[in-house]
Motif scaffolding. Sequence first.
Motif, PDB file in Angstrom:
ATOM      1  N   GLU A 192      -3.379   8.656  -6.616  1.00 59.00           N
ATOM      2  CA  GLU A 192      -1.831   8.365  -6.053  1.00 59.00           C
ATOM      3  C   GLU A 192      -1.804   7.181  -5.015  1.00 59.00           C
ATOM      4  OE1 GLU A 192       0.122  11.672  -4.192  1.00 59.00           O
ATOM      5  OE2 GLU A 192       0.264  13.013  -6.131  1.00 59.00           O
ATOM      6  N   ALA A 193      -2.866   7.132  -4.356  1.00 54.90           N
ATOM      7  CA  ALA A 193      -2.925   5.958  -3.452  1.00 54.90           C
ATOM      8  C   ALA A 193      -3.263   4.675  -3.848  1.00 54.90           C
ATOM      9  CB  ALA A 193      -3.886   6.353  -2.300  1.00 54.90           C
ATOM     10  N   ILE A 194      -2.614   3.797  -3.657  1.00 55.27           N
ATOM     11  CA  ILE A 194      -3.011   2.390  -4.274  1.00 55.27           C
ATOM     12  C   ILE A 194      -2.783   1.216  -3.249  1.00 55.27           C
ATOM     13  CG2 ILE A 194      -0.695   2.046  -5.279  1.00 55.27           C
ATOM     14  CD1 ILE A 194      -1.789   0.531  -7.399  1.00 55.27           C
ATOM     15  N   LYS A 195      -3.450   0.204  -3.261  1.00 55.43           N
ATOM     16  CA  LYS A 195      -3.273  -0.888  -2.402  1.00 55.43           C
ATOM     17  C   LYS A 195      -3.510  -2.182  -3.424  1.00 55.43           C
ATOM     18  CE  LYS A 195      -5.205  -3.741   1.406  1.00 55.43           C
ATOM     19  NZ  LYS A 195      -6.160  -3.570   2.452  1.00 55.43           N
ATOM     20  N   LEU A 196      -2.374  -3.060  -3.432  1.00 57.51           N
ATOM     21  CA  LEU A 196      -2.428  -4.401  -4.282  1.00 57.51           C
ATOM     22  C   LEU A 196      -2.162  -5.507  -3.197  1.00 57.51           C
ATOM     23  CD1 LEU A 196      -0.653  -3.500  -7.516  1.00 57.51           C
ATOM     24  CD2 LEU A 196      -3.043  -3.629  -7.231  1.00 57.51           C
ATOM     25  N   PHE A 197      -2.740  -6.629  -3.430  1.00 49.79           N
ATOM     26  CA  PHE A 197      -2.486  -7.900  -2.852  1.00 49.79           C
ATOM     27  C   PHE A 197      -1.493  -8.483  -3.810  1.00 49.79           C
ATOM     28  CE2 PHE A 197      -7.068  -6.845  -2.011  1.00 49.79           C
ATOM     29  CZ  PHE A 197      -6.836  -6.846  -0.432  1.00 49.79           C
ATOM     30  N   THR A 198      -0.384  -9.099  -3.131  1.00 50.36           N
ATOM     31  CA  THR A 198       0.539  -9.729  -3.852  1.00 50.36           C
ATOM     32  C   THR A 198       0.961 -11.072  -3.840  1.00 50.36           C
ATOM     33  OG1 THR A 198       2.405  -8.848  -2.247  1.00 50.36           O
ATOM     34  CG2 THR A 198       1.781  -7.384  -3.986  1.00 50.36           C
ATOM     35  N   TYR A 199       1.747 -11.532  -4.725  1.00 47.57           N
ATOM     36  CA  TYR A 199       2.315 -12.740  -4.727  1.00 47.57           C
ATOM     37  C   TYR A 199       3.876 -12.379  -5.120  1.00 47.57           C
ATOM     38  CZ  TYR A 199       3.299 -17.755  -5.480  1.00 47.57           C
ATOM     39  OH  TYR A 199       3.936 -18.916  -5.623  1.00 47.57           O
ATOM     40  N   GLN A 200       4.762 -13.044  -4.321  1.00 49.21           N
ATOM     41  CA  GLN A 200       6.263 -13.180  -4.436  1.00 49.21           C
ATOM     42  C   GLN A 200       6.541 -14.405  -5.004  1.00 49.21           C
ATOM     43  OE1 GLN A 200       8.482 -11.755  -1.247  1.00 49.21           O
ATOM     44  NE2 GLN A 200      10.298 -11.496  -2.449  1.00 49.21           N
ATOM     45  N   LEU A 201       7.196 -14.357  -6.090  1.00 50.20           N
ATOM     46  CA  LEU A 201       7.803 -15.631  -6.802  1.00 50.20           C
ATOM     47  C   LEU A 201       9.362 -15.359  -6.978  1.00 50.20           C
ATOM     48  CD1 LEU A 201       6.977 -18.277  -8.469  1.00 50.20           C
ATOM     49  CD2 LEU A 201       7.160 -16.792 -10.461  1.00 50.20           C
ATOM     50  N   VAL A 202       9.988 -16.487  -5.897  1.00 50.10           N
ATOM     51  CA  VAL A 202      11.248 -16.492  -6.017  1.00 50.10           C
ATOM     52  C   VAL A 202      11.996 -17.644  -6.719  1.00 50.10           C
ATOM     53  CG1 VAL A 202      13.206 -16.523  -4.177  1.00 50.10           C
ATOM     54  CG2 VAL A 202      11.198 -15.361  -3.768  1.00 50.10           C
ATOM     55  N   THR A 238       1.332  -3.473 -18.004  1.00 48.66           N
ATOM     56  CA  THR A 238       1.759  -4.805 -17.486  1.00 48.66           C
ATOM     57  C   THR A 238       2.576  -4.814 -16.046  1.00 48.66           C
ATOM     58  OG1 THR A 238       3.974  -4.288 -18.606  1.00 48.66           O
ATOM     59  CG2 THR A 238       2.390  -5.882 -19.790  1.00 48.66           C
ATOM     60  N   ASP A 239       2.751  -3.567 -15.559  1.00 52.36           N
ATOM     61  CA  ASP A 239       3.183  -3.207 -14.285  1.00 52.36           C
ATOM     62  C   ASP A 239       3.038  -1.966 -13.715  1.00 52.36           C
ATOM     63  OD1 ASP A 239       5.462  -1.579 -15.186  1.00 52.36           O
ATOM     64  OD2 ASP A 239       6.202  -3.367 -16.433  1.00 52.36           O
ATOM     65  N   VAL A 240       3.417  -1.848 -12.498  1.00 55.25           N
ATOM     66  CA  VAL A 240       3.304  -0.591 -11.737  1.00 55.25           C
ATOM     67  C   VAL A 240       4.178  -0.499 -10.775  1.00 55.25           C
ATOM     68  CG1 VAL A 240       0.624  -0.487 -11.581  1.00 55.25           C
ATOM     69  CG2 VAL A 240       1.817  -1.667 -10.043  1.00 55.25           C
ATOM     70  N   VAL A 241       4.442   0.722 -10.489  1.00 50.74           N
ATOM     71  CA  VAL A 241       5.613   0.997  -9.473  1.00 50.74           C
ATOM     72  C   VAL A 241       4.899   1.708  -8.303  1.00 50.74           C
ATOM     73  CG1 VAL A 241       7.794   2.132  -8.967  1.00 50.74           C
ATOM     74  CG2 VAL A 241       7.433   1.293 -11.116  1.00 50.74           C
ATOM     75  N   ILE A 242       5.008   1.133  -7.038  1.00 53.05           N
ATOM     76  CA  ILE A 242       4.498   1.616  -5.946  1.00 53.05           C
ATOM     77  C   ILE A 242       5.466   1.968  -4.867  1.00 53.05           C
ATOM     78  CG2 ILE A 242       3.098   1.229  -4.184  1.00 53.05           C
ATOM     79  CD1 ILE A 242       1.983  -1.435  -5.747  1.00 53.05           C
ATOM     80  N   ASP A 243       5.337   3.552  -4.548  1.00 50.24           N
ATOM     81  CA  ASP A 243       6.439   3.922  -3.587  1.00 50.24           C
ATOM     82  C   ASP A 243       5.871   3.674  -2.154  1.00 50.24           C
ATOM     83  OD1 ASP A 243       7.724   5.327  -1.868  1.00 50.24           O
ATOM     84  OD2 ASP A 243       7.872   7.195  -3.133  1.00 50.24           O
ATOM     85  N   CYS A 244       6.590   2.814  -1.488  1.00 53.06           N
ATOM     86  CA  CYS A 244       6.247   2.494   0.041  1.00 53.06           C
ATOM     87  C   CYS A 244       7.142   2.764   1.019  1.00 53.06           C
ATOM     88  CB  CYS A 244       5.813   1.035   0.253  1.00 53.06           C
ATOM     89  SG  CYS A 244       4.802   0.153  -0.705  1.00 53.06           S
ATOM     90  N   ALA A 245       6.929   3.954   1.778  1.00 51.41           N
ATOM     91  CA  ALA A 245       7.876   4.655   2.320  1.00 51.41           C
ATOM     92  C   ALA A 245       9.157   4.847   2.008  1.00 51.41           C
ATOM     93  CB  ALA A 245       7.989   3.810   3.747  1.00 51.41           C
ATOM     94  N   GLY A 246       9.489   5.242   0.613  1.00 48.50           N
ATOM     95  CA  GLY A 246      10.658   5.716  -0.071  1.00 48.50           C
ATOM     96  C   GLY A 246      11.147   4.658  -0.992  1.00 48.50           C
ATOM     97  N   GLN A 270       0.956  -1.111  -0.139  1.00 44.26           N
ATOM     98  CA  GLN A 270       0.039   0.156  -0.016  1.00 44.26           C
ATOM     99  C   GLN A 270       0.983   1.202   0.057  1.00 44.26           C
ATOM    100  OE1 GLN A 270      -3.036  -0.132   3.031  1.00 44.26           O
ATOM    101  NE2 GLN A 270      -3.884   1.966   2.582  1.00 44.26           N
ATOM    102  N   GLY A 271       0.434   2.183  -0.866  1.00 46.29           N
ATOM    103  CA  GLY A 271       1.567   3.156  -1.216  1.00 46.29           C
ATOM    104  C   GLY A 271       1.212   4.360  -2.041  1.00 46.29           C
TER     105      GLY A 271
END
Length: 193
Positions: free
Chosen positions: A42-52, A15-23, A6-7
């Motif tokens: 400006e404000a956005i909140k996304l549920f995420t999935y991290q693939l490593v 295909t993508d977004v850039v979210i600024d979360c506390a810098g 959220q930021g």
Amino acid sequence: MIAQLQGKLVEKNMTDVVIDCAGVGYLVEISLHTYSLIPEGEAIKLFTYQLVREDAHRLFGFAEKTEREVFKLLLSVSGIGANTARTMLSSLDPNQIAQAIASGDVRTIQSIKGIGAKGAQRVILDLKDKIVQVLDNPQLTMVSSNTGREEALSALETLGYMRKQAQNVVDKILSTQPDATTEQLIKQALKQL
């Protein structure tokens, strides 16, 4: 594991977004479905999935938890990678994918770029029981039990209507009249298309 961000929305692409979360700016890959749901501002909140993986760390973002759950299920199918799963969610919304899987609609899954007949059958076979539990949508099981649905969709497609458009109308009819016959479905759909 990053579960949500959220930021401030810094950049928005298809295909993508850039979210600024506390810098810190996070590059988050998204589907077209999520792109269409991201509000301007400006404000956005996304549920995420991290693939490593050994060679990459990727972060996928979703406007709805449902879409994230469908994405995770799709990744569990052999032969479906992150790019294919994201393409599927860009081609159809999560409920349409769930409906197609629950009803065994191979043609709808196969209509997605990169999915062949065997891949579509594998997706349906692997996820048919799981998809209903994840979405917990009573309409899904009702509609999936109607055998006339496929026949009605084929007939409407033969008449020249787009399958996606016809599917939305037929599913809407089935949600209010789960016992409708194929003939009733076609007649009512023709009035709405």
